[in-house]
Design a protein around this motif. Sequence first.
Motif, PDB file in Angstrom:
ATOM      1  N   PHE A 177     -43.588  -2.103  21.548  1.00  0.00           N
ATOM      2  CA  PHE A 177     -42.610  -1.582  20.593  1.00  0.00           C
ATOM      3  C   PHE A 177     -41.771  -0.511  21.284  1.00  0.00           C
ATOM      4  O   PHE A 177     -42.282   0.268  22.106  1.00  0.00           O
ATOM      5  CB  PHE A 177     -43.291  -1.022  19.336  1.00  0.00           C
ATOM      6  N   ILE A 178     -40.477  -0.513  20.979  1.00  0.00           N
ATOM      7  CA  ILE A 178     -39.539   0.426  21.587  1.00  0.00           C
ATOM      8  C   ILE A 178     -38.614   0.977  20.515  1.00  0.00           C
ATOM      9  O   ILE A 178     -38.461   0.382  19.441  1.00  0.00           O
ATOM     10  CB  ILE A 178     -38.702  -0.233  22.706  1.00  0.00           C
ATOM     11  N   LEU A 179     -38.001   2.118  20.797  1.00  0.00           N
ATOM     12  CA  LEU A 179     -37.007   2.715  19.914  1.00  0.00           C
ATOM     13  C   LEU A 179     -35.637   2.598  20.580  1.00  0.00           C
ATOM     14  O   LEU A 179     -35.443   3.080  21.703  1.00  0.00           O
ATOM     15  CB  LEU A 179     -37.326   4.189  19.643  1.00  0.00           C
ATOM     16  N   VAL A 180     -34.698   1.935  19.906  1.00  0.00           N
ATOM     17  CA  VAL A 180     -33.336   1.740  20.409  1.00  0.00           C
ATOM     18  C   VAL A 180     -32.422   2.735  19.689  1.00  0.00           C
ATOM     19  O   VAL A 180     -32.449   2.820  18.450  1.00  0.00           O
ATOM     20  CB  VAL A 180     -32.859   0.292  20.166  1.00  0.00           C
ATOM     21  N   VAL A 181     -31.637   3.478  20.445  1.00  0.00           N
ATOM     22  CA  VAL A 181     -30.746   4.489  19.875  1.00  0.00           C
ATOM     23  C   VAL A 181     -29.298   4.067  20.097  1.00  0.00           C
ATOM     24  O   VAL A 181     -28.971   3.320  21.013  1.00  0.00           O
ATOM     25  CB  VAL A 181     -31.008   5.874  20.501  1.00  0.00           C
ATOM     26  N   GLN A 182     -28.455   4.570  19.224  1.00  0.00           N
ATOM     27  CA  GLN A 182     -27.014   4.308  19.313  1.00  0.00           C
ATOM     28  C   GLN A 182     -26.368   5.404  20.133  1.00  0.00           C
ATOM     29  O   GLN A 182     -26.587   6.591  19.877  1.00  0.00           O
ATOM     30  CB  GLN A 182     -26.410   4.271  17.904  1.00  0.00           C
TER      31      GLN A 182
END
Length: 353
Positions: A123-128
């Motif tokens: 699982f990863i966190l994608v940021v704008q």
Amino acid sequence: MATKKIFFGLVLVVMSLTVLLGSCSAKTYKVGDYHGWTANYDMYYSWARGKEFHVGDSLVFNYDRNVNDVTQVSGGLKYRFCDSSSPKAVYKTGQDVVNLTEPGYNFFITSNHSLCISGQKLFILVVQETPSKSRPIPPSPPSKSRPIPTPPPSKSRPIPPPPPSKSRPIPPPPPSKSHPIPPPPPPSNSRPIPPPPPSKSRPIPPPPPSEILPIGKFYKVGDSRGWSVYNSYYYYTWSEPKEFYVGDNLFFQYNKDLNDVIEISDELEFKSCEPTSRVAEYKTGHDLIKLTKPGVHYFISLKTGLCQAGLKLKVTVQPLPQAVTSPNVPTQRLSPIERLNRWLRSFRPPPHH
């Protein structure tokens, strides 16, 4: 006509530069590095830790497509329990490139449940990207035009400073002849205001303990042999030395075409393999059962002859241990005379027998 051609040519150049710079800012990550997408406990958590993923980046999954795949699930619960029943997307080429198009958490597992339980999930966190935190754009190449010469220094004469003033200095004002300020009045002889008495309100009781079950231990029934041993003593020997508590999990792995898991509530039915009080039925082949109540739990198989051959399990679940706190014992206060007598008694010689 020539002007229009030049204008359209400049527009095409600007668009090409925009696409080129945008593609240069995105990154591509090979999941697991040289290990690739394989079952390795806790490796992918360590691999993703410290990396910052942005919208527009890509993940590359390399694996053997004959035994593996990449399944994107939609939530943390499906990720935690390796639930691939309603995936968001499935990739099966063996060399999948997944583009990260939306900000937020992204969860990836394998539909091979045993491999997922062994740690093959990510699982990863994608940021704008924001303008203030966007990745730096490479500088433009230096211009080949001739530099503009600097103007020569001015030859005009400097302006002289103004002459000093000849006016007389202004004398300081004379000292004030007003009366001195009298000292403050003496302190008042009135009695001090006593502090307010301590509040006698009852203490606020602590909040009740949370009713949410903690994350307990994980037990794979039968260990490496799973739920497929036809021996009346195998699962008794497996469960006897273990201590099960509320919140623990039992994982049953078997061939769903040949087997199943039935939970019942009666010990006589457990011994006779003739259940009439079913609690739950599981038939997926990789069932994860959470123990939510204390007491004795019975599990059997209803396939013909399997329960009689020994395919049944009995576990005793204990309640969660609670912390023991000592009661608050009030301390006894002594008056000054009692403290003096206790001090004097300490100097007396011990009695003779």
